[in-house]
Every structure is written in C-alpha cells, then in structure tokens.
Design a protein around this motif. Structure first.
Motif, PDB file in Angstrom:
ATOM      1  N   ALA A  68       0.831  -1.205   0.000  1.00  0.00           N
ATOM      2  CA  ALA A  68       0.000   0.000   0.000  1.00  0.00           C
ATOM      3  C   ALA A  68       0.868   1.257   0.000  1.00  0.00           C
ATOM      4  CB  ALA A  68      -0.929  -0.010   1.212  1.00  0.00           C
ATOM      5  N   ILE A  69       1.958   1.236   0.771  1.00  0.00           N
ATOM      6  CA  ILE A  69       2.872   2.385   0.796  1.00  0.00           C
ATOM      7  C   ILE A  69       3.497   2.584  -0.583  1.00  0.00           C
ATOM      8  CG2 ILE A  69       5.016   3.279   1.762  1.00  0.00           C
ATOM      9  CD1 ILE A  69       4.300   1.896   4.383  1.00  0.00           C
ATOM     10  N   THR A  70       3.850   1.478  -1.243  1.00  0.00           N
ATOM     11  CA  THR A  70       4.409   1.573  -2.592  1.00  0.00           C
ATOM     12  C   THR A  70       3.422   2.219  -3.551  1.00  0.00           C
ATOM     13  OG1 THR A  70       5.814  -0.376  -2.253  1.00  0.00           O
ATOM     14  CG2 THR A  70       5.327   0.242  -4.525  1.00  0.00           C
ATOM     15  N   GLY A  71       2.128   1.850  -3.422  1.00  0.00           N
ATOM     16  CA  GLY A  71       1.113   2.448  -4.270  1.00  0.00           C
ATOM     17  C   GLY A  71       0.873   3.908  -3.967  1.00  0.00           C
ATOM     18  N   ALA A  72       1.091   4.312  -2.707  1.00  0.00           N
ATOM     19  CA  ALA A  72       0.874   5.708  -2.327  1.00  0.00           C
ATOM     20  C   ALA A  72       2.106   6.574  -2.571  1.00  0.00           C
ATOM     21  CB  ALA A  72       0.491   5.786  -0.846  1.00  0.00           C
TER      22      ALA A  72
END
Length: 493
Positions: A68-72
């Motif tokens: 999720a952090i990678t996507g954000a």
C-alpha cells in the motif's frame, strides 16, 4: 513621449493579441511539465517496487502494508516535488536548478518521514524507506536528465523556444545575439531588436536580426513578431520608471521580461537581490576560492585519482607497452605547464607524437586550426600510429592523475597552458591570470562544450566562468559530461 508610448501600447486590443501569443509559447512548457509529472510518478512507483523487492524478497508472505505504501508513493513524491518547486516553469531547461529541486525534494521527504516516524512512533522498516527514497531521487534525476536531452534535441530543430525581443545599445545587443546564437540549448531565439541610446537605425539589421526601432517600439515588436520574451541588456536609458512600466505592460500579456546585468558571466548563487531604500540592488558575493569546500574538493580529487589509477593500472601498462613497441621512444611526455598562481609544474601525458615533435612545430605553424594562442592540427603529421587513437579516446590524458595526486592539478578546472601560450595570453588579455586563481584541471567546462573545436575566446570565457561559479555539484556534473564527450569524441584531435 517614449514613456507614454510604452503605456499606450498596452491597450486592451494589443493585450488580447499578445495573450494568444504568450499562451502558444507556454504550451510546450505545459507539455514538458506534464510529462515530467508522469515520469515522477513512474519513478516513484518503480522505486517503491525496487525497495519492496530488496527488503522483502525472501519473505514467503511479505507485509501487505508496504504494498500500500508503494502504491501511495507516487502522489507523495509528486507533492514533495511540487513543494520543492520542481514544476516551476522558470527552471525548465535552465542549468542545474531543475535537478537541484529534485534533490531538495528527496532530502525534504526523507526528513519529513524521519520526523513523522519518531514523533508518531510509527514502526516503519528503515531499510525500505532508505532504499525507496534514495532510488526515487536517483531515478527521477535520470528521467529529468533524459527529458532535458529530449528538450535540447527539439530546440536544435527550432522547436520549444521562446521568441525573444532584445533591447539595449547596439554593441550590447550584438553581443547578446552572438552569445544566444552560439548555443540553442537555452531556448531563447532572438527574432527582433530594439536599440537604445539614439542609435542609428538606418541599418535595418544587426547580426542578421531585424531592427524595428527604439525603446518606444518594444510593445509593437512583441505584437508584430509574436514574441513571448523581452530581454533588456545593459541599457542605461531604460531607467527604473520605464522598466517598471514595461513590466506592467508585459505582465498583462504573460510575456516574460529578462534584465541582463552588466556582469553577464556572474549569476546564480553569488547574486542576491537586496532591497535598499526601496530599490532592488544586486549584491555580488566574491568567488569562494578558499575554505572548507576547497579542502573537500582536494580530498575528493586525490582519493578519486588514486582509485582510478589502481583500477586502470592494467590498461595503463598495456598502453605503455604499445607505445614502446610502436617506435621505441619514451612512454610519457613531460611538458612544463603553468599552474595555480602562476607556478610551473611538469605535466604528464602518454606520448602521442614522434620523438622531437616540438622541434617541427615552427614548420607546421601555417597548418594551425585554432585561432588564438593555442596550436592544434586535426591530422597532425607528427602523430605516431597509436597516437591518433590515444587522442581520440583521450587515453593520453590519464597520466595526469599523477599530477592530481601530487596536488598540482584537480580533476576539474581550467586547462593548464604551456609556458609560451601563457606568455602570449598575458600580453593579449589582462584578465587571463584570473584562470590561475584555482588549480588547472584534467577536464573542465570547455572540454564538455566542444573541446578543440571551440574558438579561443570562447574557451577562455568558459574557463573564467568555471572560476567564478565552481562548486562540488558543478564538478560532478562536468565529470559526468566528460564521459559522454569522450565516448562521442567531440572535438578530440
């Protein structure tokens, strides 16, 4: 009357026509910044994926929160670049400022993440954060560099340029036109000139550029030639009142206004606008020729030179053997050069010419292809069979790393002159000794800007520009460009 003419030319009718021109000129900047934003997002996503793979590749069930952090990461990174001024159109294609903004964004985002993690006691994997932020900064710098090269390519074709009106005295206008025409990468294309100082306008062209009038013709020039930039250079007649009125007129039409100081080669971090008694004065700092940064530069030079000599030692031995087998002469060529503060030193190079080549220099003087005090022949008959190859690939310069280790030279700096050319230069130009305020370098601005193909005066100007504006970041940039210049063999003979 001239003052009123400037104001009258900002009438609604003229302004409405100029707005369309300004928007047309700004469209390529919008496309450039839009593509930069897309590349920023791609770099951020790629950096997050690289960090996730390196940090959790051995995990059977990696933590999903880092996905999720990678996507954000793309919107977070884009916001950081925006706050750092990375999408400011003023820095499009102008020097290193665009890259500096990306580095500032990376540093600021790293600091914000560290402070947030500490204050909120977030359990973030430090390895993931360090890898992701370091990679996104590096990837983005590479993507911006590629985007910059693409922009320069378009400008060489005459696209993505700002149509410019130059205003000033005849000599200053001619000098600026020649300077802008010598390099298309800056993106300013002079289309018309307006001369000041009661200049004779009977000649309708200057350096091939049409002249349509004086200071009262600036607005008409912008409208008639569809210009989107006005450059005022060294113009005493354009006092603060008239310049302010001109700025107001151009503001309504989104036309850029550039004012060139008398010291054209002094810019960047050394200049600061200081308001004094309501007047904007340019404060010029002295060049930093001593101090901690110079110490760091010296350490970096010697450590890099030592490492390069160790890594390249097998190749250096092979080159030395090839020179010996070629004609049996000495491997190294030694020549007295002028160093910092006028101190002479012995410069080392691989020998590329036949033994006794210096004695034949007088008979070949008529073949010299470089104007000024230097001596260069593209197909020098004194070259040995291997000498031409060594010069084309700049291999003959590698032994100068020994001079760097001895503290006589730097990796980056003005090119060291031999004693005789130096003496000729001293007699012809009083400003030439300014080059000797720093150590001479193996490479420099003129080497990455054309090398031997550059005119003499331009080579000196670039050397002086380096002395005035040197920095560690500029040194790294020049070293990077040197590798490209060597591989392309531009101006190498």
């Amino acid at each position: 009357m001239a003052r009123e003419a400037i104001v009258d030319c900002s009438s609604p009718g003229t302004g409405s026509r100029l707005v369309g021109f300004a928007r047309a000129g700004a469209s390529w900047k919008s496309r450039y910044l839009g593509l930069a934003a897309i590349l920023d997002a791609v770099c951020a996503l790629l950096a997050g994926m690289v960090a996730f793979e390196i940090r959790y590749h051995a995990r059977i069930e990696p933590p999903t929160e880092y996905l999720a952090i990678t996507g954000a990461l793309p919107p977070i990174w884009g916001t950081s670049v925006l706050l750092a001024g990375g999408y400011d159109s003023r820095w499009v294609g102008t020097g290193a400022e665009e890259f500096r903004r990306i580095v500032h964004a990376g540093v600021a985002l790293t600091a914000c993440v560290a402070i947030l993690s500490y204050s909120a006691k977030l359990d973030l994997a430090r390895g993931y954060v360090v890898i992701a932020l370091a990679c996104v900064t590096a990837f983005d710098l590479l993507s911006r560099h590629a985007l910059r090269r693409r922009l320069y390519w378009h400008r060489r074709l005459g696209n993505c340029v700002q149509r410019t009106v130059v205003v000033g005295p005849r000599d200053a206008v001619a000098g600026l036109i020649n300077l802008l025409n010598s390099d298309s990468s800056h993106g300013l294309s002079v289309v018309v000139a307006c001369l000041a100082g009661g200049a004779d306008l009977s000649q309708d062209k200057i350096e091939g550029i049409p002249v349509i009038g004086g200071l009262d013709s600036v607005a008409a020039a912008v409208s008639g030639f569809r210009a989107d930039t006005v450059a005022v250079v060294n113009c005493a007649e354009m006092d603060h009142t008239r310049l302010r009125e001109l700025a107001w007129m151009l503001e309504k039409t989104s036309t850029d206004l550039c004012v060139g100081p008398a010291l054209l080669d002094i810019a960047g971090p050394r200049t600061t606008i200081l308001p004094v008694a309501g007047l904007p004065l340019i404060h010029l700092e002295h060049a930093k020729l001593t101090g901690p940064k110079r110490l760091i530069k010296g350490i970096f030079d010697r450590v890099t030179a030592l490492a390069a000599l160790i890594l390249l030692s097998p190749c250096l031995v092979a080159v030395a053997c090839a020179i010996q087998l070629c004609d049996g002469g000495p491997t190294l060529f030694r020549q007295v050069r002028i160093g910092k503060d006028g101190r002479p030193f012995n410069l080392y190079k691989f020998r590329t010419m036949e033994v006794g080549a210096e004695a034949r220099k007088a008979e070949l003087e008529a073949l010299n292809e470089v104007n000024g005090v230097l001596f260069k022949i593209r197909k020098d008959p004194r070259l040995t069979p291997i000498g031409g190859w060594l010069r084309h690939w700049s291999v003959d310069e590698i032994p100068q790393l020994l001079n760097v280790l001895r503290g006589e030279m730097s990796l980056v700096g003005p090119r060291p002159w031999a004693a005789l050319p130096y003496e000729k230069a001293i007699k012809s130009r009083d400003y030439v000794p300014r080059r000797l305020a720093v150590k001479p370098g193996i490479t420099g601005l003129w080497q990455v800007s054309g090398r031997a193909s550059l005119p003499w005066e331009e080579s000196v100007r670039l050397d002086l520009r380096y002395v005035e504006h040197w920095s560690l970041a500029l040194d790294l940039q020049i070293l990077f460009k040197t590798c490209r210049a060597v591989l392309s063999r531009t101006g190498a003979y």
